[in-house]
Design an enzyme around this catalytic site. Structure first.
Site, PDB file in Angstrom:
ATOM      1  CG  HIS A   1      -0.280   0.292   2.463  1.00 32.81           C
ATOM      2  ND1 HIS A   1      -0.272   1.373   3.139  1.00 32.81           N
ATOM      3  CD2 HIS A   1      -0.011  -0.831   3.530  1.00 32.81           C
ATOM      4  CE1 HIS A   1       0.064   1.221   4.296  1.00 32.81           C
ATOM      5  NE2 HIS A   1       0.369  -0.139   4.520  1.00 32.81           N
TER       6      HIS A   1
ATOM      7  CG  ASP B   1       2.640   0.780   7.897  1.00 33.50           C
ATOM      8  OD1 ASP B   1       2.018   0.396   6.885  1.00 33.50           O
ATOM      9  OD2 ASP B   1       1.816   0.938   8.846  1.00 33.50           O
TER      10      ASP B   1
ATOM     11  CD  GLU C   1      -2.917  -1.493   5.239  1.00 35.44           C
ATOM     12  OE1 GLU C   1      -2.978  -2.654   5.855  1.00 35.44           O
ATOM     13  OE2 GLU C   1      -2.547  -0.348   5.688  1.00 35.44           O
ATOM     14  CD  GLU C   2      -1.884   2.170   7.521  1.00 35.93           C
ATOM     15  OE1 GLU C   2      -2.291   1.816   8.384  1.00 35.93           O
ATOM     16  OE2 GLU C   2      -0.463   2.028   7.307  1.00 35.93           O
TER      17      GLU C   2
ATOM     18  CG  ASP D   1       1.831  -3.663   5.212  1.00 36.88           C
ATOM     19  OD1 ASP D   1       2.434  -2.649   5.837  1.00 36.88           O
ATOM     20  OD2 ASP D   1       0.532  -3.367   5.242  1.00 36.88           O
TER      21      ASP D   1
ATOM     22  CG  HIS E   1       0.478   2.947  12.843  1.00 35.89           C
ATOM     23  ND1 HIS E   1      -0.929   2.609  12.539  1.00 35.89           N
ATOM     24  CD2 HIS E   1       0.914   2.358  11.152  1.00 35.89           C
ATOM     25  CE1 HIS E   1      -1.377   1.983  11.467  1.00 35.89           C
ATOM     26  NE2 HIS E   1      -0.115   1.756  10.804  1.00 35.89           N
TER      27      HIS E   1
HETATM   28 CO    CO Z   1      -0.041   0.846   8.860  1.00 33.80          CO
HETATM   29 ZN    ZN Z   2       0.897  -1.017   6.473  1.00 30.05          ZN
END
Ligand code: CO
Ligand code: ZN
Length: 332
Positions: free
Chosen positions: A63, A164, A194-195, A217, A303
């Protein structure tokens, strides 16, 4: 690899607003693609090769969106209240900087706390862009921003926001460049949203209708002081996913990946992640379902605005994916 990662992570692209990062990726992949398209969800889909004897239709997905914030309200003194896009945790916000699509930079501040050791709730924070009124505030309701941190090269270890999942976008780009004479019909998908719930991969998997789905990922690690109980460490190789919070990887796919890593002497780890999931979940349960798995990049501080990866894991992830899709894949 490092300069590609720097370019990818420093581009602003929260979920739903991936046009800029998509163009950066497109410029990298264009000359290696047989066909290239962008669907209604904004997924960038790169097709390479045709299905030959013993080959499969394979979808690979990484992603390109990142977590971020969206303005909900600007008060009369020009402070912008916000909501989150994806898994933004309150303790990563206060004192952080965000960058809006229009280039505006803001600092996240917060209301006075009764106890200075407590963490602000999202609702008790605001973005200060230096404005003094609604009229002179350069952002309005609905405007989106990503966290703003420069890429830092610490040697083997690299740090930035949006590792990420831009590191895995880099892994797919390098894999696309490397793969030659594959028996498979390959679809490299640089997916969106995606998130916020695997939304891009869901529609891409439906339209491509592959025989096998592989995501790439980030995953967490258990190698930090009093960290989570998890047997994945930075620098010990890409992680072959067995389970995460949303998926049980197909054991046949796990076995095939493990055998491939062993055959080519590529270091690897087995991943059991308790929370979180990836595009592989969306692929696995698309239409009538399909075998699915994931090659993960071990990442610390996922994150937060300072996610850390190891360059050797990235290079080995490229090797593993390249080897895996260059040979016939036994799924019995
Ligand atoms: Co993420
Ligand atoms: Zn991710």
């Amino acid at each position: 690899m490092k300069s590609l990662i720097k370019k990818l992570v420093e581009t602003v692209g929260p979920s739903g607003y991936e046009s800029r990062i998509r163009e950066v990726v497109r410029a990298e992949v264009e000359k290696y693609a047989d066909e290239i398209s962008v669907d209604a969800m904004g997924n960038l889909i790169v097709k390479k090769g045709e299905k030959k004897e013993g080959g499969l239709k394979v979808m690979l997905s990484a992603h390109i969106d990142e977590i971020g914030v969206m303005v909900t309200h600007v008060d009369k003194n020009g402070f912008a209240r916000f909501t989150t896009i994806g898994g933004v945790r309150p303790h990563t916000c206060y004192g952080s900087r965000v960058r809006f699509l229009n280039g505006t930079v803001g600092v996240i501040g917060g209301e006075m706390l009764e106890n200075a050791n407590h963490v602000h709730a999202i609702e008790a924070m605001y973005i200060d862009v230096g404005a003094t009124s609604v009229e002179d505030c350069p952002v309005k309701i609905g405007d989106v921003a990503a966290f703003d941190r420069p890429f830092e090269d610490l040697g083997n270890r690299l740090v930035s926001k949006a590792m990420d999942d831009r590191v895995c976008a880099a892994v797919l780009i390098e894999t696309l460049k490397n793969v030659k004479n594959s028996p498979h019909e390959l679809y490299f998908v640089f997916s969106t949203q995606e998130e916020v719930g695997l939304r891009g991969a869901t529609s891409a998997a439906y339209s491509i209708d592959p025989d096998l789905g592989i995501a790439s990922d980030v995953t967490m690690t258990g190698d930090t002081p009093r960290g989570i109980k998890m047997d994945v460490a930075l620098g010990k190789g890409p992680a072959i996913k067995v389970k995460d919070g949303g998926m049980l990887a197909d054991p046949k796919v796990v076995d095939a990946m493990v055998q491939c890593a062993q055959k080519h002497e590529i270091p690897y780890q087995l991943e059991v992640l308790l929370g979180g999931t990836t595009d592989a979940k969306a692929m696995q349960i698309s239409r009538a379902g399909m075998p699915a798995g994931c090659v993960s990049v071990p990442t610390r501080y996922v994150h937060t605005p300072s996610e850390m990866v190891d360059i050797n894991d990235l290079n080995n992830a490229v090797k593993l994916l390249t080897a895996f899709i260059s040979e016939t894949i036994k799924l019995e």
